[in-house]
Structures are given as structure tokens and as C-alpha cells.
Enzyme design. Structure first.
Site, PDB file in Angstrom:
ATOM      1  N   LYS A  95       5.697   2.928  -7.574  1.00 33.64           N
ATOM      2  CA  LYS A  95       6.738   3.942  -7.792  1.00 33.64           C
ATOM      3  C   LYS A  95       7.939   3.642  -6.903  1.00 33.64           C
ATOM      4  CE  LYS A  95       6.618   6.334  -3.756  1.00 33.64           C
ATOM      5  NZ  LYS A  95       7.729   6.366  -2.823  1.00 33.64           N
ATOM      6  N   VAL A 141       1.856  -4.303   0.305  1.00 36.80           N
ATOM      7  CA  VAL A 141       1.181  -3.255   1.089  1.00 36.80           C
ATOM      8  C   VAL A 141       2.172  -2.654   2.097  1.00 36.80           C
ATOM      9  CG1 VAL A 141      -0.742  -2.829   2.694  1.00 36.80           C
ATOM     10  CG2 VAL A 141      -1.024  -4.440   0.792  1.00 36.80           C
ATOM     11  N   ALA A 142       2.027  -1.347   2.337  1.00 36.62           N
ATOM     12  CA  ALA A 142       2.879  -0.614   3.303  1.00 36.62           C
ATOM     13  C   ALA A 142       4.360  -0.890   3.043  1.00 36.62           C
ATOM     14  CB  ALA A 142       2.501  -0.991   4.738  1.00 36.62           C
ATOM     15  N   GLY A 182       6.398   1.347   0.890  1.00 35.26           N
ATOM     16  CA  GLY A 182       7.147   2.492   0.370  1.00 35.26           C
ATOM     17  C   GLY A 182       7.098   2.571  -1.148  1.00 35.26           C
ATOM     18  N   LEU A 183       6.114   1.871  -1.758  1.00 37.02           N
ATOM     19  CA  LEU A 183       5.994   1.822  -3.216  1.00 37.02           C
ATOM     20  C   LEU A 183       4.746   2.534  -3.724  1.00 37.02           C
ATOM     21  CD1 LEU A 183       7.008  -1.939  -3.655  1.00 37.02           C
ATOM     22  CD2 LEU A 183       8.453   0.049  -4.124  1.00 37.02           C
ATOM     23  N   GLY A 195       1.615   1.931  -3.401  1.00 41.42           N
ATOM     24  CA  GLY A 195       0.569   1.069  -3.954  1.00 41.42           C
ATOM     25  C   GLY A 195      -0.825   1.638  -3.760  1.00 41.42           C
ATOM     26  N   GLY A 196      -1.136   2.075  -2.547  1.00 41.23           N
ATOM     27  CA  GLY A 196      -2.462   2.633  -2.246  1.00 41.23           C
ATOM     28  C   GLY A 196      -2.720   3.915  -3.016  1.00 41.23           C
ATOM     29  N   SER A 197      -1.708   4.772  -3.110  1.00 43.60           N
ATOM     30  CA  SER A 197      -1.844   6.043  -3.841  1.00 43.60           C
ATOM     31  C   SER A 197      -2.042   5.792  -5.330  1.00 43.60           C
ATOM     32  CB  SER A 197      -0.607   6.916  -3.631  1.00 43.60           C
ATOM     33  OG  SER A 197      -0.474   7.273  -2.279  1.00 43.60           O
ATOM     34  N   ASP A 248       1.011  11.439  -2.447  1.00 42.65           N
ATOM     35  CA  ASP A 248       1.594  10.751  -3.616  1.00 42.65           C
ATOM     36  C   ASP A 248       0.605  10.583  -4.767  1.00 42.65           C
ATOM     37  OD1 ASP A 248       4.172  10.423  -2.680  1.00 42.65           O
ATOM     38  OD2 ASP A 248       3.813   8.433  -1.835  1.00 42.65           O
TER      39      ASP A 248
END
Length: 284
Positions: A10, A95-96, A98-99, A101-103, A136
Site C-alpha cells: 500500500k 521490509v520496514a 512504509g508499504l 508489507g507485513g500487514s 494496517d
């Protein structure tokens, strides 16, 4: 049985922080949309009653620290699933960055396991479970374009953004969202995003207006902590993008354009400055 899910990244078109809440979280108001840069996940039944998570990334953990594992564990315990699952996570989103990815991975796990385990949970139910994993995740369950309020978990769907490209550039640094929010001084915010105008521009499908209304109150904080992110934004602006913004708490900065020739020029111009550059379509 085996099922697959895509987990798109996102970007924030707007990000406003309204106040600090009594529960320690910040009250936010932000418009987010998804882009065609995605992780891919597969879910398969196994005989042993455990969660087995594998990934092609050497950075993300494969245990309960991973949001995918957390999502699987939540569903497994909540609905008393007595079967095991083998999850393979193919990471393509930085990774890490602000996109989210993990969420997005966690949201994909909720959707995928809902199908694999025949839980028949509604989107609203999956969003509610997602709230327990991260702010998120509810948006990532829904996808598309949406206004997020509360601490990010209250979602109002918006029309899809008009067609165009986002050129994402991520510097080789990690930004701590926690540090950014702790450093943020609400009284020092000079200009706030015009959220209502952005919604109207999306409804009108006005690409240029959307690009001009991009705004994120966390930018100045991240710029102070990591000056190279500010330099990256200036560089993208010099390449003549329609609009440029840092996504989330950074460090990824993106440029918007609806012209393919301009997209290629920006992408090629950035390649010499930044290793991680992606030219992707805005998802509709």
C-alpha cells in the site's frame, strides 16, 4: 488442499495525525491505496498439528514474531482448528519500508486460511481479527482505496484511483515507526492534508489533482531523522513527477504519473541513485 493469496503493498495518498489517544495510540486520518507490487503466499494442510512458516527472505523471522504466523495462530486458537498448516511466503515488498508489507501478508493469511479451513468468515469478521494483529491489517483485508480513521482500523471504502503508475524508491535504511511517532510534535505541524478534497478528487477521477494533494505529516519527522529521505524526495520532484510523497513513516518515497514515457524516465533516472526502485501500476 492448497490455496494461494496475493498480498499487495500500500501507499499513503494522505496521512494526518490528529491527536494522541489515552490508550497511547495516535488518532489518524489517512487515505491509502494499493499498488501492483505484491508478496505471494501459499497455504497447505499438513498432518502434524502445527504452523510451519517458510520464507525466501533472510530478513523476516519464521516464528511468532512474523505477522503471518500471528494471524494463523489467532485463527487456529479462536476456531479450535486441530490441523496443521504449511505456509510459504514469497517476499517481494521491501521490509520496514512504509508499504505495509507485513500487514498485507497477515491479511492474506487471514483470507487464505479462511478458505483453507472453511471458516466462512465475513470480510468484517476478518477485519476485526486483523485489528488484534496491527492497525494496517483491516485495510489490507479489504484492499483497494480507502479512508482509514481511528488508529487506522476504521475503514471506509472509496472508489478506485484512476489508472497510473507509482515509481517506488527505497533507500537501504530502516525507519522505526515507533521512533517517528514518538518524535512527532503535533503542535509543530504546519500544513495538514486536505483529506476531503482528496476524496473528491478520487471521486472525480482527477489524476493531476490527486497527485497535487499528496500529503503526509510524518515526512518532516522522518526527514529530520534521516536527511537522505528528503534528498530522495527532491530528486523525484526534479524528474518531473506529477506528485511525490513519502509512504507511511518511510523510508520509501513514491512518484505518481499517468504517462508511460514519464514513468520510464523517472525509473531510469533513479536506478543510478537507488538500488531498490519499482515502477508499478496503481491497483484498481
Amino acid at each position: 488442499m492448497k490455496v494461494w493469496e496475493k498480498a499487495p503493498a500500500k501507499i499513503n495518498l494522505t496521512l494526518d495525525v490528529l491527536r494522541k489517544r489515552e490508550d497511547g495510540y495516535h488518532e489518524v486520518e489517512m487515505i491509502m491505496t494499493m499498488v501492483d507490487l505484491a508478496d505471494r503466499l501459499s497455504f497447505e494442510d499438513i498432518e502434524e498439528n502445527k504452523i510451519l512458516l517458510e520464507s525466501n527472505s533472510g530478513i523476516v523471522p519464521n516464528d511468532e514474531r512474523n505477522l503471518v504466523y500471528k494471524a494463523a495462530y489467532l485463527l487456529k486458537t479462536k476456531y479450535h482448528i486441530k490441523r496443521g498448516v504449511h505456509i510459504v511466503l514469497e517476499k517481494n515488498i521491501p521490509v520496514a519500508a512504509g508499504l505495509a508489507g507485513g500487514s498485507s501478508d497477515a491479511a492474506a493469511a487471514l483470507r487464505g486460511l479462511n478458505r483453507l479451513w472453511n471458516l466462512n468468515l465475513t470480510e468484517e469478521e476478518l477485519m476485526k481479527i486483523g485489528e488484534e494483529i496491527g492497525s494496517d491489517v483491516p485495510f489490507c483485508v479489504v484492499g483497494g482505496t480507502a479512508l482509514a480513521t481511528g488508529r487506522g482500523e476504521k475503514i471506509k471504502k472509496l472508489p478506485p484511483v484512476p489508472p497510473g503508475w507509482a515509481i517506488l524508491a527505497k533507500l537501504p535504511i530502516s525507519v522505526s515507526t515507533k521512533d517517528v511517532y514518538e518524535t512527532l510534535n503535533l503542535e509543530e505541524i504546519k500544513e495538514r492534508p486536505k483529506t476531503k478534497e482528496m476524496i473528491q478528487a478520487i471521486e472525480r477521477q482527477d489524476f493531476l489533482q490527486i497527485s497535487q494533494l499528496l500529503a503526509n505529516v510524518l515526512e518532516e519527522v522522518t526527514f529530520k531523522l534521516h536527511p537522505k529521505v528528503k534528498q530522495l524526495k527532491k530528486l523525484l520532484q526534479q524528474f518531473g513527477a506529477d506528485g511525490v510523497l513519502m509512504s507511511g513513516s518511510g523510508p520509501t518515497v513514491f512518484a505518481l504519473t499517468n504517462k508511460e514515457s514519464k514513468m520510464k524516465r523517472i525509473y531510469n533516472g533513479l536506478r543510478g541513485f537507488c538500488k531498490e526502485v519499482y515502477a508499478v501500476r496503481l491497483l484498481r
